[in-house]
Design a protein around this motif. Structure first.
Motif, PDB file in Angstrom:
ATOM      1  N   LEU A  35       0.826  -1.206   0.000  1.00 43.70           N
ATOM      2  CA  LEU A  35       0.000   0.000   0.000  1.00 43.70           C
ATOM      3  C   LEU A  35       0.863   1.261   0.000  1.00 43.70           C
ATOM      4  O   LEU A  35       0.466   2.283  -0.545  1.00 43.70           O
ATOM      5  N   HIS A  36       2.041   1.172   0.583  1.00 44.72           N
ATOM      6  CA  HIS A  36       2.963   2.325   0.548  1.00 44.72           C
ATOM      7  C   HIS A  36       3.439   2.579  -0.886  1.00 44.72           C
ATOM      8  O   HIS A  36       3.583   3.735  -1.298  1.00 44.72           O
ATOM      9  N   ASN A  37       3.684   1.526  -1.648  1.00 47.13           N
ATOM     10  CA  ASN A  37       4.058   1.698  -3.060  1.00 47.13           C
ATOM     11  C   ASN A  37       2.919   2.312  -3.855  1.00 47.13           C
ATOM     12  O   ASN A  37       3.146   3.141  -4.745  1.00 47.13           O
ATOM     13  N   VAL A  38       1.702   1.919  -3.557  1.00 49.06           N
ATOM     14  CA  VAL A  38       0.533   2.501  -4.238  1.00 49.06           C
ATOM     15  C   VAL A  38       0.451   3.992  -3.922  1.00 49.06           C
ATOM     16  O   VAL A  38       0.287   4.821  -4.826  1.00 49.06           O
ATOM     17  N   GLY A  39       0.594   4.342  -2.666  1.00 51.55           N
ATOM     18  CA  GLY A  39       0.555   5.752  -2.279  1.00 51.55           C
ATOM     19  C   GLY A  39       1.663   6.559  -2.933  1.00 51.55           C
ATOM     20  O   GLY A  39       1.446   7.679  -3.399  1.00 51.55           O
ATOM     21  N   ALA A  40       2.863   5.974  -2.989  1.00 50.40           N
ATOM     22  CA  ALA A  40       3.988   6.661  -3.637  1.00 50.40           C
ATOM     23  C   ALA A  40       3.736   6.841  -5.130  1.00 50.40           C
ATOM     24  O   ALA A  40       4.105   7.866  -5.709  1.00 50.40           O
ATOM     25  N   ALA A  41       3.096   5.859  -5.753  1.00 45.89           N
ATOM     26  CA  ALA A  41       2.757   5.982  -7.182  1.00 45.89           C
ATOM     27  C   ALA A  41       1.779   7.135  -7.400  1.00 45.89           C
ATOM     28  O   ALA A  41       1.917   7.897  -8.369  1.00 45.89           O
ATOM     29  N   PHE A  42       0.820   7.290  -6.515  1.00 43.87           N
ATOM     30  CA  PHE A  42      -0.121   8.420  -6.621  1.00 43.87           C
ATOM     31  C   PHE A  42       0.630   9.747  -6.500  1.00 43.87           C
ATOM     32  O   PHE A  42       0.405  10.673  -7.288  1.00 43.87           O
ATOM     33  N   ARG A  43       1.506   9.844  -5.540  1.00 41.70           N
ATOM     34  CA  ARG A  43       2.237  11.094  -5.320  1.00 41.70           C
ATOM     35  C   ARG A  43       3.108  11.437  -6.518  1.00 41.70           C
ATOM     36  O   ARG A  43       3.193  12.594  -6.951  1.00 41.70           O
ATOM     37  N   THR A  44       3.755  10.431  -7.088  1.00 37.08           N
ATOM     38  CA  THR A  44       4.591  10.645  -8.269  1.00 37.08           C
ATOM     39  C   THR A  44       3.736  11.018  -9.477  1.00 37.08           C
ATOM     40  O   THR A  44       4.097  11.902 -10.258  1.00 37.08           O
ATOM     41  N   ALA A  45       2.597  10.358  -9.631  1.00 38.07           N
ATOM     42  CA  ALA A  45       1.687  10.666 -10.743  1.00 38.07           C
ATOM     43  C   ALA A  45       1.190  12.106 -10.656  1.00 38.07           C
ATOM     44  O   ALA A  45       1.056  12.786 -11.676  1.00 38.07           O
ATOM     45  N   ASP A  46       0.940  12.584  -9.458  1.00 46.52           N
ATOM     46  CA  ASP A  46       0.534  13.974  -9.273  1.00 46.52           C
ATOM     47  C   ASP A  46       1.681  14.905  -9.666  1.00 46.52           C
ATOM     48  O   ASP A  46       1.487  15.866 -10.412  1.00 46.52           O
ATOM     49  N   ALA A  47       2.893  14.609  -9.192  1.00 45.65           N
ATOM     50  CA  ALA A  47       4.049  15.468  -9.476  1.00 45.65           C
ATOM     51  C   ALA A  47       4.295  15.618 -10.967  1.00 45.65           C
ATOM     52  O   ALA A  47       4.699  16.687 -11.433  1.00 45.65           O
ATOM     53  N   PHE A  48       4.035  14.553 -11.731  1.00 44.16           N
ATOM     54  CA  PHE A  48       4.328  14.556 -13.162  1.00 44.16           C
ATOM     55  C   PHE A  48       3.085  14.736 -14.042  1.00 44.16           C
ATOM     56  O   PHE A  48       3.158  14.550 -15.255  1.00 44.16           O
ATOM     57  N   ALA A  49       1.961  15.123 -13.449  1.00 43.71           N
ATOM     58  CA  ALA A  49       0.727  15.378 -14.200  1.00 43.71           C
ATOM     59  C   ALA A  49       0.360  14.217 -15.120  1.00 43.71           C
ATOM     60  O   ALA A  49       0.109  14.380 -16.311  1.00 43.71           O
ATOM     61  N   LEU A 167       8.689   7.454 -15.266  1.00 42.84           N
ATOM     62  CA  LEU A 167       7.839   8.618 -15.535  1.00 42.84           C
ATOM     63  C   LEU A 167       8.677   9.858 -15.819  1.00 42.84           C
ATOM     64  O   LEU A 167       8.361  10.627 -16.728  1.00 42.84           O
ATOM     65  N   TRP A 168       9.753  10.059 -15.079  1.00 42.87           N
ATOM     66  CA  TRP A 168      10.620  11.215 -15.332  1.00 42.87           C
ATOM     67  C   TRP A 168      11.172  11.172 -16.751  1.00 42.87           C
ATOM     68  O   TRP A 168      11.194  12.187 -17.451  1.00 42.87           O
ATOM     69  N   GLU A 169      11.627  10.014 -17.188  1.00 38.79           N
ATOM     70  CA  GLU A 169      12.191   9.896 -18.538  1.00 38.79           C
ATOM     71  C   GLU A 169      11.134  10.214 -19.600  1.00 38.79           C
ATOM     72  O   GLU A 169      11.396  10.953 -20.553  1.00 38.79           O
ATOM     73  N   PHE A 170       9.927   9.666 -19.425  1.00 42.00           N
ATOM     74  CA  PHE A 170       8.855   9.917 -20.388  1.00 42.00           C
ATOM     75  C   PHE A 170       8.425  11.384 -20.366  1.00 42.00           C
ATOM     76  O   PHE A 170       8.270  12.008 -21.417  1.00 42.00           O
ATOM     77  N   ILE A 171       8.254  11.942 -19.169  1.00 43.48           N
ATOM     78  CA  ILE A 171       7.839  13.338 -19.051  1.00 43.48           C
ATOM     79  C   ILE A 171       8.897  14.267 -19.641  1.00 43.48           C
ATOM     80  O   ILE A 171       8.572  15.223 -20.342  1.00 43.48           O
ATOM     81  N   SER A 172      10.145  13.993 -19.378  1.00 40.54           N
ATOM     82  CA  SER A 172      11.220  14.826 -19.922  1.00 40.54           C
ATOM     83  C   SER A 172      11.185  14.833 -21.442  1.00 40.54           C
ATOM     84  O   SER A 172      11.271  15.894 -22.063  1.00 40.54           O
ATOM     85  N   ALA A 173      11.040  13.666 -22.043  1.00 40.61           N
ATOM     86  CA  ALA A 173      10.998  13.568 -23.499  1.00 40.61           C
ATOM     87  C   ALA A 173       9.755  14.255 -24.051  1.00 40.61           C
ATOM     88  O   ALA A 173       9.830  14.992 -25.044  1.00 40.61           O
ATOM     89  N   MET A 174       8.608  14.023 -23.440  1.00 40.09           N
ATOM     90  CA  MET A 174       7.359  14.608 -23.933  1.00 40.09           C
ATOM     91  C   MET A 174       7.356  16.118 -23.756  1.00 40.09           C
ATOM     92  O   MET A 174       6.873  16.850 -24.618  1.00 40.09           O
ATOM     93  N   ASN A 175       7.880  16.603 -22.651  1.00 44.16           N
ATOM     94  CA  ASN A 175       7.867  18.029 -22.383  1.00 44.16           C
ATOM     95  C   ASN A 175       8.810  18.793 -23.313  1.00 44.16           C
ATOM     96  O   ASN A 175       8.585  19.959 -23.604  1.00 44.16           O
ATOM     97  N   ARG A 176       9.874  18.123 -23.785  1.00 43.69           N
ATOM     98  CA  ARG A 176      10.773  18.762 -24.758  1.00 43.69           C
ATOM     99  C   ARG A 176      10.039  19.003 -26.078  1.00 43.69           C
ATOM    100  O   ARG A 176      10.223  20.024 -26.721  1.00 43.69           O
TER     101      ARG A 176
END
Length: 180
Positions: A35-49, A167-176
């Protein structure tokens, strides 16, 4: 140097976040048991829209105190849905044009930095169980598998850490190519 105050960070309200444009990324949690991994996934998903999280199989669902503890309110901002089987979700996503990418070490996986990310393509990133990884029947539905290069003695990362890296790698590429 000083830390920025909460006011200086100019964060969106939950209502404003729900109305902002999201990256064409969906995170699919395939039988994630912690459940902690699930919560962390939500927080990361929010950070990266990220547009949505699919919680599949045994993956825990909000509201739960262990998810809430890690998510810090992001279960309210990030769209999510539950499905009993991951394969049903992947069939649905594929039908509407998503490219299905397993984050898994396979005989044909591509190293994350070598994967060609198309900013115009919506992606569903499938994260597997902490012990067993992405289920074989789910893996068979995916268009590709990517893996994170690692240089130590361990063969895997924690699923929530792996989600953040990918997610960071995908967001970085998409945002460029198409800034949000």
């Amino acid at each position: 140097m000083r830390k920025l105050s909460m006011d200086e960070l100019n964060r969106l309200t939950v209502a404003d976040f729900k109305n902002t444009r999201k990256f064409p990324l969906t995170l699919v949690l395939d039988n994630v048991r912690s459940l902690h991994n699930v919560g962390a996934a939500f927080r990361t998903a929010d950070a990266f829209a990220v547009e949505k999280i699919w919680l599949c199989g045994i993956t825990g669902r909000p509201p739960h105190r262990d998810i809430t503890k890690t998510a810090l309110g992001s279960t309210d901002s990030v769209a999510w849905e539950y499905a009993p089987t991951t394969s049903a979700v992947l069939h649905q996503l594929k039908a509407i044009g998503y490219k299905l990418i397993a984050v898994e070490q396979t005989t044909t996986s591509v190293l994350l930095p070598d994967f060609a990310i198309d900013a115009s393509q919506p992606y569903a990133l499938v994260m597997g169980n902490e012990v067993f990884g992405v289920e074989d029947e789910v893996l068979a539905l995916c268009d590709a598998a990517i893996e994170i290069p690692q240089f130590g003695t361990k063969h895997s990362l924690n699923v929530s850490v792996a989600a953040g890296v990918v997610l960071w790698e995908f967001i970085s590429a998409m945002n460029r190519e198409k800034p949000i």
